[in-house]
Design a protein around this motif. Structure first.
Motif, short mmCIF file in Angstrom:
data_model
loop_
_atom_site.label_atom_id
_atom_site.label_comp_id
_atom_site.label_asym_id
_atom_site.label_seq_id
_atom_site.Cartn_x
_atom_site.Cartn_y
_atom_site.Cartn_z
N GLN B 174 10.54 4.85 -3.51
CA GLN B 174 10.02 5.63 -4.65
C GLN B 174 9.17 4.75 -5.54
N TYR B 175 9.59 3.51 -5.71
CA TYR B 175 8.81 2.61 -6.57
C TYR B 175 7.46 2.31 -5.92
N LEU B 176 7.45 2.06 -4.60
CA LEU B 176 6.17 1.85 -3.91
C LEU B 176 5.27 3.06 -4.11
N LEU B 178 5.29 5.16 -6.58
CA LEU B 178 4.83 5.16 -7.98
C LEU B 178 3.66 4.17 -8.14
N VAL B 179 3.80 3.00 -7.53
CA VAL B 179 2.72 2.00 -7.59
C VAL B 179 1.47 2.55 -6.90
N GLN B 181 0.60 5.77 -6.48
CA GLN B 181 -0.03 6.82 -7.31
C GLN B 181 -0.77 6.19 -8.48
N ALA B 182 -0.16 5.17 -9.08
CA ALA B 182 -0.73 4.60 -10.29
C ALA B 182 -1.95 3.74 -10.00
N SER B 183 -2.09 3.28 -8.76
CA SER B 183 -3.19 2.37 -8.44
C SER B 183 -4.53 3.08 -8.50
N GLY B 184 -4.53 4.42 -8.27
CA GLY B 184 -5.79 5.14 -8.25
C GLY B 184 -6.62 4.83 -7.02
N GLU B 185 -6.02 4.17 -6.03
CA GLU B 185 -6.73 3.85 -4.80
C GLU B 185 -5.88 4.26 -3.61
N LEU B 190 0.02 0.43 2.19
CA LEU B 190 1.00 0.87 1.20
C LEU B 190 1.51 2.28 1.54
N ARG B 193 4.08 2.08 4.19
CA ARG B 193 5.39 1.58 3.70
C ARG B 193 6.13 2.64 2.89
#
Lengths: 358, 358
Positions: B174-176, B178-179, B181-185, B190, B193
């Motif tokens: 879930q944290y991956l 979140l990262v 989604q937040a990266s915008g890329e 990723l 994974r």
């Protein structure tokens, strides 16, 4: 109190455990280092009250200090951190122990990343999400710490029922607190139940039970420990409520009067609302729970709490409850009664947990 | 597949467990009924995939069906609900299985209470806080369900390592996410994974392991089950990602194209971004992740996913991974090889979990 280094032992258990988790998480991705780092910071410092009660519950039940009681007791610190992290999200608290709260820390991390790449999602949403997950990890890890502590299956099975109870009780207590804050009213009965479940049983009684159960303490001993733990836990939280309003930020690690800005419906507040004059109450309702309170307004609220005798009533309750706890401790038949080490330690802990300075 | 009623057994285990929790929580306060009621609704329905894999992992390892495997397997459904409730908070999703998401349900409850009393706090904040606590309760209860299921201490100790692993893996996944989604890329590595940890191991491999461990399955069997479980879990999630974009809302229980509005950075999306033409990519970046997408814009995004061959690539991956899983299943030496009941059931589950209709 004998010279066992509880704080040092807890710190070593937590650090060693997080080292192992870091290795495990590295296999999933380097991003997870951020979570482990946040867990390390969140579990360092603090008074280690809950593990201390667990340790002395174990000794009071005649537990052998050569057994891995400190790693087992560290599970309560991990549980506590889980509750604090989620609590700060729910209360939108910015600061914890003088440092940015976990959700603010992750928010800053995301802001930094966005600044570097020039794009990216909402830092506030990221911060909240990442902190929810950190709290989840700590909740899972609390359990893993306990059952990988090295105690045998029979001891763990005895402790598990109390560990199940405390996890559910603190979560239920948090929900009562949320209902109390959201009601916009002060209700002494509800404030007393929040006091009991969100904090009292969770800080003192259940940690004692878990320690005693690991040592194989019988029902009579478990019940004696409740006689000491329940009133002491309440006295501890009443002290904490007073410090949330009157405490020195340098000692509490929270901004002055933070609980007044958050509108925490504590026993202190419920007493004041029940006993304030009409003029005091109007003033109180106008100010209490406003996030933008300035120093003068905080001072005004403090005066209402003093003048309505709410502060005095809480101080008296703290004194009474602490005396009840110490009386129960005196009467308790502990398993190490030959040298009274546990009794003396529990006596000292009662004073430390309820004294005016944190 | 023999005629064991897995869904019925899981439902009974969950209902009975929540009955006991309701009694326990009633002692803390009548307010807690709201949490138990929300847990009942959140744990009813669903395909019971994870408990089914757990059950058949147990049978594949020769476990005796007279043992309490369904109550133990129900712990995975409770864990799943915990993850869904927190996930919906993090994604600000309004709907789950055709019903209001937990945080929306609590928000409505608070709004109703405020309307009745004429005052009260922020319903949105209450909803989020109450849902965080519901997810915490379900996470705690998942563990309690497992260790109070009735298996002996040795079986539980064998299963615990896998249960610890799956809880940490899904939270890390879930944290991956979140990262991501937040990266915008979009980043294929990723996305793969996230696919693996947020869903694949958690839906298939670990439930099989927990079941097999409860039955005393050896390392070779555990490893054979991974050969089937890992590729199948990935195929399952790839299907789920396609349904999140193209699925019928009546079947998915989510609004059409919801994953496109949320900006979920799935493997499907990463493939499209890697293979889209420049014009497609500009259009894609303009629309993807906008919460206010209308039907035409959703349709446009779907066409880009089709035209970039991302959909076809995912379908091929699903076919390949499912075949890999079925091949591994064919080769596996299961402990109930006399009548092949588990093998047939796992074969059917593989088809059901990856078919085009949910």
């Amino acid at each position: 109190m004998d010279d066992v280094d509880i704080a040092g032992g807890i710190q070593r258990a937590l650090s060693g455990f997080l080292d192992r988790q870091e290795q495990r998480l590295a296999a999933i991705g380097p991003e997870l280092t951020e979570q482990v780092r946040a867990a390390r910071d969140a579990t360092s410092g603090g008074k280690r009250l809950r593990p201390s009660f667990c340790y002395w519950g174990f000794r009071a039940a005649g537990g052998d200090p050569a057994l891995p009681i400190l790693p087992a007791a560290a599970s309560l610190e991990m549980l506590h951190v889980s509750a604090l992290v989620h609590d700060d999200v729910m209360d939108s608290s910015d600061v914890r122990r003088g440092q940015p709260a976990a959700h603010r820390r992750f928010e800053a991390l995301q802001r930094e990343r966005s600044d570097k790449t020039g794009h990216g999602g909402d830092p506030v949403g990221f911060g909240v999400g990442a902190a929810i997950l950190l709290g989840d990890l700590c909740l899972i890890w609390a359990d893993e710490l306990l059952h990988t502590s090295g105690f045998d299956a029979a001891a763990l099975a005895r402790a598990e029922q109390y560990f199940d109870a405390v996890r559910v009780e603190v979560t239920a207590g948090q929900y009562l607190d949320l209902v109390a804050q959201a009601s916009g009213e002060s209700d002494m009965d509800l404030a007393l139940r929040v006091l009991r479940y969100k904090s009292a049983t969770y800080t003192v009684e259940r940690p004692l039970h878990i320690g005693a159960a690991l040592a194989g303490g019988d029902d009579r001993l478990i019940s004696s420990l409740s006689g000491y733990g329940v009133p002491l836990g309440e006295a501890f939280q009443l002290r904490d409520d007073l410090l949330g309003v009157f405490g020195d930020p340098a000692l509490t690690g929270k901004p002055a009067g933070d609980d007044l800005r958050e509108g925490k419906r504590t026993v202190l507040i419920a007493y004041a609302v029940d006993h304030a004059s009409e003029i005091q109450l109007t003033e109180f309702n106008r100010l209490f729970g406003r996030p933008d309170l300035d120093d003068d307004e905080i001072q005004l609220l403090r005066e209402i709490l003093q003048d309505s005798r709410a502060v005095q009533a809480c101080e008296e309750l703290i004194t009474d409850r602490t005396e009840d706890a110490l009386d129960a401790l005196d009467r308790a038949e502990l398993a190490d009664d030959t040298d009274d080490t546990a009794r003396k330690a529990l006596n000292d802990l009662a004073i430390a947990a309820t004294s005016r300075v944190v």
